[in-house]
Write an enzyme that holds these catalytic residues in place. Sequence first.
Site, PDB file in Angstrom:
ATOM      1  N   HIS A  96      16.863  -7.117 -16.475  1.00 60.71           N
ATOM      2  CA  HIS A  96      15.638  -7.881 -16.745  1.00 60.71           C
ATOM      3  C   HIS A  96      15.142  -8.620 -15.497  1.00 60.71           C
ATOM      4  O   HIS A  96      14.315  -9.525 -15.602  1.00 60.71           O
ATOM      5  CB  HIS A  96      15.887  -8.878 -17.872  1.00 60.71           C
ATOM      6  CG  HIS A  96      16.411  -8.260 -19.118  1.00 60.71           C
ATOM      7  ND1 HIS A  96      15.770  -7.221 -19.746  1.00 60.71           N
ATOM      8  CD2 HIS A  96      17.533  -8.512 -19.841  1.00 60.71           C
ATOM      9  CE1 HIS A  96      16.469  -6.862 -20.823  1.00 60.71           C
ATOM     10  NE2 HIS A  96      17.544  -7.617 -20.891  1.00 60.71           N
ATOM     11  N   HIS A 265      15.055  -3.973 -24.552  1.00 55.41           N
ATOM     12  CA  HIS A 265      16.245  -3.130 -24.462  1.00 55.41           C
ATOM     13  C   HIS A 265      15.994  -1.770 -25.118  1.00 55.41           C
ATOM     14  O   HIS A 265      16.912  -1.141 -25.615  1.00 55.41           O
ATOM     15  CB  HIS A 265      17.440  -3.795 -25.159  1.00 55.41           C
ATOM     16  CG  HIS A 265      17.674  -5.214 -24.759  1.00 55.41           C
ATOM     17  ND1 HIS A 265      17.316  -6.282 -25.557  1.00 55.41           N
ATOM     18  CD2 HIS A 265      18.205  -5.743 -23.639  1.00 55.41           C
ATOM     19  CE1 HIS A 265      17.638  -7.411 -24.945  1.00 55.41           C
ATOM     20  NE2 HIS A 265      18.171  -7.109 -23.778  1.00 55.41           N
ATOM     21  N   ASP A 455      -3.578  14.463   0.760  1.00 51.08           N
ATOM     22  CA  ASP A 455      -3.108  13.814  -0.459  1.00 51.08           C
ATOM     23  C   ASP A 455      -4.013  14.068  -1.656  1.00 51.08           C
ATOM     24  O   ASP A 455      -3.877  13.443  -2.695  1.00 51.08           O
ATOM     25  CB  ASP A 455      -2.959  12.301  -0.247  1.00 51.08           C
ATOM     26  CG  ASP A 455      -4.248  11.643   0.210  1.00 51.08           C
ATOM     27  OD1 ASP A 455      -5.264  12.356   0.301  1.00 51.08           O
ATOM     28  OD2 ASP A 455      -4.237  10.427   0.462  1.00 51.08           O
ATOM     29  N   THR A 500     -10.475  18.035  12.413  1.00 48.51           N
ATOM     30  CA  THR A 500     -11.023  16.896  11.671  1.00 48.51           C
ATOM     31  C   THR A 500     -12.497  17.180  11.387  1.00 48.51           C
ATOM     32  O   THR A 500     -13.030  18.218  11.794  1.00 48.51           O
ATOM     33  CB  THR A 500     -10.918  15.585  12.478  1.00 48.51           C
ATOM     34  OG1 THR A 500     -11.821  15.657  13.588  1.00 48.51           O
ATOM     35  CG2 THR A 500      -9.490  15.350  12.977  1.00 48.51           C
TER      36      THR A 500
END
Length: 572
Positions: A96, A265, A455, A500
């Site tokens: 936790h 939990h 990406d 580029t």
Amino acid sequence: MTSSQVINKLSSVNNGLAIQPIARIKHPSREGICISMAARHFINDPTHLVNAALHAVTLANPSVALDGPNKIIYRRPAKRGWDVQVSLVSGGGSGHEPSFAAFVGRGLLSAAVAGTIFASPSAEQVRTAVVDRVDGSEGVLVVVMNYTGDVLNFGMAVEKAKASGLRVEMVVVGDDVGVGRKKGGKVGRRGIAGTVLVHKIAGAMAAKGATLEEVRKVASLVSENVVSVGASLSHVHVPGRAPPGPNDSDETLSKGEIEIGMGIHNEPGSHRVRAELPQIVKAMLAQLLDLSDEDRAFLEINAEDNVVLLINNLGGVSVLELGGITAEIATQLKVDYSIEPVRVLTGTYMTSLNGLGFSITLMRVADTGLGSGNSLLELLDAPAEAAGWSATVATETWMEKSDLVRGSRAGGAENIQPSGLKFDVIQARKALISGLDRVIAAEPDVTKYDTLVGDGDCGIGLKRGAESSTLITPSIWSQALQNSVDSLANYTPAQPGDRTLIDTLHPFVITLSRYGDLKRAAKAAREGADSTKGMKASLGRTVYVGGEGWREVPDPGAVGLAAFLEGLAEGS
């Protein structure tokens, strides 16, 4: 309208955003089950993981020490001797973090006791913390969350400490409204993120030199005036345990499901839904604030009350997304309940390992009855020297709530001189729209290329820019672009041949300057973009991309720019 009525009403809306309660059934196979929990970890030995994490707390805060065998983080004695104040002890299962170990420090906890992951520490561990690791001269307050094992073990330790002559009190926190009265029965509500407000406020009260009875009173007051509920996109995987099997439907969520009220939990919540964030927040706030819901109306909060809002990251939500969640919650509180919190705390306070979820906590600011300087807000705002406490805004800043903003530079608009340039607005708009349409149409190809060599965001970035662009001036394109290329040289070394968008821009500018023919320049730009296929990159993300995929595709940025320039030429 009760929270269940809210859910049912939303369920009747026949669209993809409607909440749809889902029955808990055992799935005969893995089909339809979404095992979205992260079952891979950097440290798979849970014992080593807990011990190492506790050691790390001492590295981040030199004022605390570790009793390794008993898994106790405690404040070191000050060089001038023990700090004379009521000591505050808490703890529970690991997993936790930053609760509870990283809340040990001045102005917060005196000690925290850790169990194994999601399991209570033993009574002997807690007894050691209370008797040997904190100063008991002014008394000790033990704060524990309402879980059967924790209450039993911490309670046994308290009784043993009392038997040894110490003055010890215990406060049990149960703030989770995800468990209603009927389901909670004799056990009552679970303790979740609202517990950290009890820690912080009681810790600040102790630091002021208050008596044990005063600290206990304030801790109980906070506990009685706090409610919380969580939601998660998935259950979490505990390191060292096997992932759930095909019939473990209670441990998995199907694709698109969200569990409202899930415990920290992996305990089940009140129900599962399929919904987007606004509907999820709406259902959560209804559970927190709907007074007509007899099963969950644990605390009456009205628009006239001062309210503290705590949005807690269960461990796996990005800071960016938590910001969006915070804004949605605050907006709905204001619009639907006329509640504008006097304090907003947002961050990671009590996790469920790397749980992909969040919880909402509301605290009604009640009167402590202890006079000036001892209000709940002042105690909440008080400084704390603990690695896990991240709320740093001072009381004065909250009280001022300045609405001043900075505007444009003084005299900026008046000092702008007209350029004297004239252009055909209609023709410029036509050309620009044509160019932008071509960029939008080229998005799938650009995205495909950038997925291989970057990406994957180049296409959508160009598309969004195209969809929101404003007017430019075609009559001075040549001069403006040449100036732009010259300016670019100050910020990038990119030249033709570096793979580029310069491989597109440079031939376009040169051709346009030489011939004054936009279509001819656009053709040169396309040829420049095509030439980047198979060109080894010298700049940009492609430099870092492994493999040979770059040999098969042109540079995505160059292709996107070529599409725009061709569109300009077509529309001129």
